[in-house]
Design an enzyme around this catalytic site. Structure first.
Site, PDB file in Angstrom:
ATOM      1  N   GLU A 189       1.029   4.580  14.790  1.00  0.00           N
ATOM      2  CA  GLU A 189       2.148   3.709  15.164  1.00  0.00           C
ATOM      3  C   GLU A 189       2.688   4.201  16.503  1.00  0.00           C
ATOM      4  O   GLU A 189       2.670   5.406  16.783  1.00  0.00           O
ATOM      5  CB  GLU A 189       3.259   3.730  14.116  1.00  0.00           C
ATOM      6  CG  GLU A 189       2.955   2.948  12.855  1.00  0.00           C
ATOM      7  CD  GLU A 189       4.156   2.911  11.934  1.00  0.00           C
ATOM      8  OE1 GLU A 189       4.759   1.829  11.759  1.00  0.00           O
ATOM      9  OE2 GLU A 189       4.488   3.974  11.375  1.00  0.00           O
ATOM     10  N   GLU A 210       0.688   3.563   1.524  1.00  0.00           N
ATOM     11  CA  GLU A 210       0.449   3.113   2.896  1.00  0.00           C
ATOM     12  C   GLU A 210       0.074   4.302   3.754  1.00  0.00           C
ATOM     13  O   GLU A 210       0.731   5.348   3.703  1.00  0.00           O
ATOM     14  CB  GLU A 210       1.694   2.428   3.460  1.00  0.00           C
ATOM     15  CG  GLU A 210       1.587   2.021   4.926  1.00  0.00           C
ATOM     16  CD  GLU A 210       2.871   1.364   5.440  1.00  0.00           C
ATOM     17  OE1 GLU A 210       3.549   0.689   4.647  1.00  0.00           O
ATOM     18  OE2 GLU A 210       3.190   1.551   6.627  1.00  0.00           O
TER      19      GLU A 210
END
Length: 529
Positions: free
Chosen positions: A422, A417
């Site tokens: 974020e 990932e």
């Protein structure tokens, strides 16, 4: 064995018959001593041997503010006060039941060693505080003794446990011109897996352990005892008293100074027994930001191979974007509070808009959307750039990210990932760039953050540049995280793209009770190769 092991050893001493060691003998050989040079060759080095009947541990006090606690009585010690000096050496032998016997001996030894430059740079001629250079590649590494470089492993920026990066070490000069050493580890240190059980850990993966580093210690400088070539080392060794160590616990108190400047320290320590001794490398900086200054992204990928410019109003293009519906079997593995629908994302005004709302939806208190390009578009290596304006509000968790296209077959984290961006509404100005892969996923993922103001008020470019050698994370072309890629980890195959806004969960945190709704706006997604 360092003083930090004493409590474990003492526990063992308290069992069995109380029997004090007897016939404690100490011998001291001054290296290079001859009839003409009785005080040695100027290295300050003395070989000691202590023997005793019924002894299971020896504590050496060398008379120069340094002590060593070890199970065997044979060792070498370097004295570094310039000139011929006399030292009273005390050895305490411990037997079963904690009974102890003490003996002393006297040594006179010549030391010609002097390194005022290293001494001044360590202390700043007064006081200087050092931090692990977490932002530097190779801030912790390991290699064979004969290579003089961390050939086996070199940590990427901020790759390791946070307990390593919380340390601060203050080195100063006292009124007697002695080098003092104070280590603040917030009561927890990062411990090498070989020594975890000795310090009370439950296993090799439990490496952040309580270690008492309190109390002032001393640093003595001596000539390095290793065979590192002179062009790769200062030739000076730091020796920390009373079992002191530099941030990463590897059961040694001696470190060769490979390089030192006003704000940079690079050292090498030797430790390890189960598979033979290894050379451990550590980098420190005087800045508590971990070093690793941001730099302009110098891209190698110029050809636009794919994009979505969000020019057609209505639902997101179904030939590109798939909606993921639901709460993902318990909050998508993160205890998230939203239910994803196909109604919270729309293209209008040249933007993709994903809106999180406080509303009752299928048994959940919040709704939002999550879209991906699985089976529609994926790519291997290149530069992905997403221009976006982020939502705001406590508990919002927008993300722009990628997963390996083999996710349906191998699962997570085996697929890998790459979190391009974020953000937490509870930490408004901080942007996260993170990688998840086997043994480094969830809370143990490899990540870095950067402070960017105005992310919810204006559009920013969030970029990942990725090839077989490294993965770089940037905001508005300023690189803040560089990760060294390798063939052993799953970042060498196609990845697909995901866009979503979550609420709460393990990362988003507490949701503001007054939250109503907020939107992530995406101007474009572009891939260059």
């Amino acid at each position: 064995m360092l003083v930090f092991l004493t409590s474990c050893v003492d526990d063992d001493y308290n069992f069995g018959e109380i029997q004090a060691p007897t016939n404690l003998q100490i011998s001291a050989e001054v290296v290079g001593a001859t009839e003409e040079e009785p005080f040695g060759d100027g290295s300050g080095r003395v070989n000691f041997v202590a023997t005793a009947d019924n002894a299971i541990n020896f504590i050496y006090d060398f008379g120069d503010n340094r002590q060593v606690n070890q199970s065997g009585g044979e060792l070498t010690h370097d004295y570094n006060v310039v000139g011929v000096n006399e030292y009273i050496v005390t050895v305490t032998a411990t037997g079963t039941g904690g009974a102890k016997t003490t003996a002393t001996t006297r040594v006179e030894v010549l030391s010609n060693f002097d390194d005022p430059v290293t001494k001044s740079l360590l202390t700043g001629d007064d006081t200087k505080t050092w931090f692990v250079a977490s932002g530097e590649p190779g801030h912790l590494g390991v290699g064979p003794l004969d290579s003089f470089s961390p050939d086996f492993f070199a940590a990427s920026p901020n790759q390791l446990a946070s307990c390593l990066y919380d340390d601060s070490i203050t080195i100063a000069l006292d009124e007697n011109n002695n080098i003092t050493f104070n280590h603040d580890n917030a009561d927890v240190s990062f411990v090498n897996a070989e020594f975890v059980s000795q310090l009370g850990g439950g296993g090799p993966d439990d490496q952040c352990l309580p270690v008492d580093t309190s109390g002032e210690k001393f640093v003595n400088l001596s000539a390095a005892s290793s065979n590192v070539p002179s062009d790769l080392s200062t030739g000076t060794q730091m020796n920390i008293s009373d079992g002191g160590f530099l941030s990463y616990y590897i059961n040694t108190s001696s470190y060769e100074v490979l390089e030192i400047t006003e704000d940079y320290l690079y050292v090498r320590g030797i430790s390890g027994s189960s598979g033979g001794p290894l050379a451990w490398y550590l980098k420190f900086t005087t800045g508590n930001d971990g070093g690793g200054d941001e730099s302009e992204l110098d891209t190698q990928f110029e050809d636009l191979v794919w994009s979505d410019e969000f020019d057609l109003d209505g639902a997101p293009d179904p030939s590109i974007w798939n909606f993921e519906i639901g709460n993902g079997n318990g909050g998508w593995g993160n205890q998230e509070s939203q239910y994803y629908t196909d109604e919270n994302a729309i293209v209008e005004d040249g933007m993709l808009k994903i809106t999180a709302k406080a509303e009752s939806t299928n048994g959940f208190d919040y709704s939002s959307s999550r879209l991906n390009t699985l089976d529609n578009f994926d790519f291997e290596y290149g530069r992905i750039e997403v221009r976006a304006k982020l939502p705001e509000g406590g508990g919002t968790w927008p993300a722009i990210w990628m997963m390996g296209a083999n996710f349906p077959e191998v699962g997570w984290p085996e697929c890998g990932e790459i979190d391009i961006m974020e953000h937490r509404g509870n930490d408004q100005d901080q942007i996260h760039g993170t990688l998840h892969f086997p043994d480094n996923s969830g809370g143990n993922a490899v990540g870095q953050t950067t402070i960017v103001e105005g992310v919810s008020n204006e559009f920013k470019n969030y970029t990942v540049e990725w090839d077989d050698e490294q993965i770089q994370f940037a905001v508005d072309n300023q690189v803040y995280h560089t990760f060294q890629n390798s063939s052993e980890i799953p970042f060498n195959s196609p990845f697909f793209i995901i866009l979503n806004v979550a609420m709460g969960g393990t990362f988003g945190g507490d949701i503001d009770p007054a939250f109503q709704e907020s939107t992530m706006e995406v101007d474009y997604v572009r891939v260059y190769q």
